[in-house]
Design a protein around this motif. Sequence first.
Motif, PDB file in Angstrom:
ATOM      1  N   GLY A 647       0.827  -1.193   0.000  1.00 12.83           N
ATOM      2  CA  GLY A 647       0.000   0.000   0.000  1.00 12.83           C
ATOM      3  C   GLY A 647       0.863   1.244   0.000  1.00 12.83           C
ATOM      4  O   GLY A 647       1.834   1.345   0.752  1.00 12.83           O
ATOM      5  N   SER A 648       0.494   2.188  -0.850  1.00 13.80           N
ATOM      6  CA  SER A 648       1.291   3.404  -0.966  1.00 13.80           C
ATOM      7  C   SER A 648       0.354   4.602  -1.073  1.00 13.80           C
ATOM      8  O   SER A 648      -0.645   4.554  -1.802  1.00 13.80           O
ATOM      9  CB  SER A 648       2.187   3.327  -2.209  1.00 13.80           C
ATOM     10  N   GLY A 649       0.674   5.665  -0.350  1.00 11.81           N
ATOM     11  CA  GLY A 649      -0.117   6.886  -0.402  1.00 11.81           C
ATOM     12  C   GLY A 649       0.770   8.101  -0.559  1.00 11.81           C
ATOM     13  O   GLY A 649       1.888   8.145  -0.023  1.00 11.81           O
ATOM     14  N   GLN A 650       0.290   9.073  -1.307  1.00  9.83           N
ATOM     15  CA  GLN A 650       1.033  10.312  -1.509  1.00  9.83           C
ATOM     16  C   GLN A 650       0.053  11.488  -1.422  1.00  9.83           C
ATOM     17  O   GLN A 650      -1.117  11.358  -1.799  1.00  9.83           O
ATOM     18  CB  GLN A 650       1.716  10.351  -2.888  1.00  9.83           C
ATOM     19  N   ARG A 651       0.531  12.585  -0.922  1.00  6.44           N
ATOM     20  CA  ARG A 651      -0.268  13.798  -0.907  1.00  6.44           C
ATOM     21  C   ARG A 651       0.641  14.993  -1.123  1.00  6.44           C
ATOM     22  O   ARG A 651       1.722  15.075  -0.520  1.00  6.44           O
ATOM     23  CB  ARG A 651      -0.984  13.958   0.433  1.00  6.44           C
ATOM     24  N   TYR A 652       0.211  15.895  -1.997  1.00  3.27           N
ATOM     25  CA  TYR A 652       0.988  17.114  -2.222  1.00  3.27           C
ATOM     26  C   TYR A 652       0.093  18.317  -1.940  1.00  3.27           C
ATOM     27  O   TYR A 652      -1.010  18.431  -2.476  1.00  3.27           O
ATOM     28  CB  TYR A 652       1.532  17.193  -3.651  1.00  3.27           C
ATOM     29  N   ARG A 653       0.585  19.206  -1.096  1.00  4.08           N
ATOM     30  CA  ARG A 653      -0.128  20.421  -0.743  1.00  4.08           C
ATOM     31  C   ARG A 653       0.460  21.573  -1.549  1.00  4.08           C
ATOM     32  O   ARG A 653       1.559  22.052  -1.270  1.00  4.08           O
ATOM     33  CB  ARG A 653      -0.011  20.670   0.758  1.00  4.08           C
TER      34      ARG A 653
END
Length: 824
Positions: A647-653
């Motif tokens: 499982g992999s998650g990414q978030r860019y603000r």
Amino acid sequence: MFLKSFHFLKFCVFVALVISNAGNSYAQQRVIDSSKSLQAKRLEGTLKIDGVPDDEAWLTAPLATNFIESKPSPNTPEAYETRTEVRILYDDYNIYVSGHCYEKGKEFVQTELVGRDQIGTNDFVGVIFDTYYDKINASGFYVTALGEQFDAKYSNTNGEDESWNSVWISESRLVDDGWTFEMRIPYAALRFSKDGTVWGLNILRRRNKTGQDLFWNPIQPTVNGFINQEGTWEGISNIKPPLRLSFSPYFSTYANHYPYNEAAVQNTTASVNGGMDVKYGIDQNFTLDMTLVPDFGQVQSDRRVDNLGPFEVIYNENRSFFTEGVELFNKGDLFYSRRIGGEPIRKGGAGSNLATNETVIKSPSETKLLNATKISGRNKKGLGLGFFNAVTKPMYATIENDITKERRKEQVSTLTNYNIIVADQTLKNNSSVSLINTSVVRSGSDYDANVSAGLFTLNDKSNNYNLDGKFSVSNLFASEKTITGYQHELSFSKNNGRFNYELGQELTNDKYDINDLGVLFNNDYLDHSVYMGYKWIKPTKLFNNLFLNFYNEVSQRYTDKAFQRFSNNLSFNSQLKNLWKVGAGLGVNSGGKDFYEPREAGKFFQTGSGMQFSSFVSSNRAKKFFADLAVRGSKSDLLNGKTLYIGSGQRYRFNNKFSLGTNFTVNTQRNNLGFVDKDTATKEIIFSKRKRVTSINDLDIKYSFTNKMGITLNARHYWSQVKVNGFYSLQDDGTLKENNTYAKNQNRNINLFNVDMVYTWQFAPGSFINVVWKNAITDFGRDVASGYFKNFGNTFETRQNNNISLKIVYFLDYLDFKKRFAKG
């Protein structure tokens, strides 16, 4: 095996007691005994809540400062250049809170617009009031550096309830040396006694760039409990609880399109709805909540899955009425609110009463809620009382004659009443005892259900040791007989200090059943467990904290003492100095008997022994780019079964207003064994050996126009493919024998696609306008030759359901209305 596990448990107890003494000694050396007090000051004059505490009246309020760090460096005083200063005032109607959170510059303040009741990566401040000063229950009001609110209720015996919402006013401002804030909390948001001159008080500040939690009254991580470590707000006088009466009428309209493309069925339908939520303070302690003709059409779509297991899938509750202020009703884990308005009790029964040439053309998937009522509160003597009641209407399936086209109705659910009654008495030393009763009463010939339970949690004077228990009895009342079941849970634990442990036992007989209003996957078991944990909370050169955990469980059937499983797990998790988090675990389990996978009473499946591993890493959430990765796997000695999960998650603000996130998971199971069918000809229970690949992709987009208006989009694609590589017949001894005659196609290929797009605007306190678009696609087939991208493309060629809705909720407070009327 059971005797071996019993001796192992005794060894674990001995080790726990030895280490406990060392842990206690350390805790006694480190814990600071500190209880601060703040003098209450009445407001003279008026205040303007604009986020800038420059009114002269604030200078008359005592200053709460000298905060103490709880993490990552416990007991460390805050630095002067990043100090916190908070002032509190009160009058006949409200509590006023203001403060200045100092920083070296505004650029050091962590800010993000995420919407109400979301924490995100924000810096925030919260004030926590224990209005009865029982050191067990409290309410918290928080504001971020950009002025967004969230609130919560706390209980040392029931944890944190983040779903609780109240209506109050706040504003924040970024300034050159940090940020400032102001709050106005009406007494209607609190429950208290007019005789109480002392309230429990604590104030929390979060600095996200440094990962710091700082409290006005010190919180020791090695001490059991949170509210019991509060300070006091003293000298409150001449205030009385106000009349608490508010209305939240709503108007909603829906348009739905699904391409049935049938002459007798409309593709597009529309509806207009109206109703109201009512909140009334019966007295200073108890509140009535009602929802009349409720509308839950805009709630978040369920994260549906393809369920191959023997137990139902439990979905999150997204309906606000069933998540807000339900801490009393959740005691004992007897209440699963999705039962109310859930699947009709005789959903599958309509198809069993068909005449020749008849077909079920429409059957409701859920029941319709008519109304629901909650009464809850706690008096000044610590007695909490709760009453919950809900009614669902009868539901009918539509049956059509294939030749004459005549239609008739078949009832699949009767008028049903759901009820919960709770009494919870707090005791000294953060202890409590509770009684809870749940009941489901159905009209007609369908059976009724009732569950009664007694609970207790008892702590010693030093709050080091805890004895926890639950005793429960269930009854199913049918016309011909009553079925009575029993359950108990007992545990003894040590919760203070660096070393903690818990010894537990859980037992149910084979008649215990709470599934009419609760959740119980299976009964008839006797489980024993041991947990031990050790924590390092003093930062080192490598990490800020480190937690080491060990868990052991042995399970057997209660009726015949048949062995089910024996498992051990060792894990650790840690926060590093750069605020990254890492963890890993290793587990082993023995083979045993699975009485549920065969789907037939009296049968069992002999499972294999195996091992499991897990690991995760996540970066600093305060950064513009955040990512995490989790890897889990297992291996069984039965047909060399293997699983691997990634499982992999990414978030860019991009900025304070706009962020984009993705999540991807893939779970591969090879040589997986499980039930697929019961052969009608041979009466054999058929298992299959299969390869299963499950993939989930999520896309989340958030844009906030202001701290009261924003838009979010969540798109989810779920794909599960099952390819059968062989069939087996289940033998009486639980083993499998290869079956070369069974020939049904049991391959599965399912795609689920959902989009939820929500625009929300809080145009006044407690008042909202929501516009929601939902898209849902379900595609099921037996073709397992195509890969992911082919499946993804084929999904959009399937019929789609599109729904767009508008809902307006307006909050009306009786006291505000009365004041405006008097002025006008």
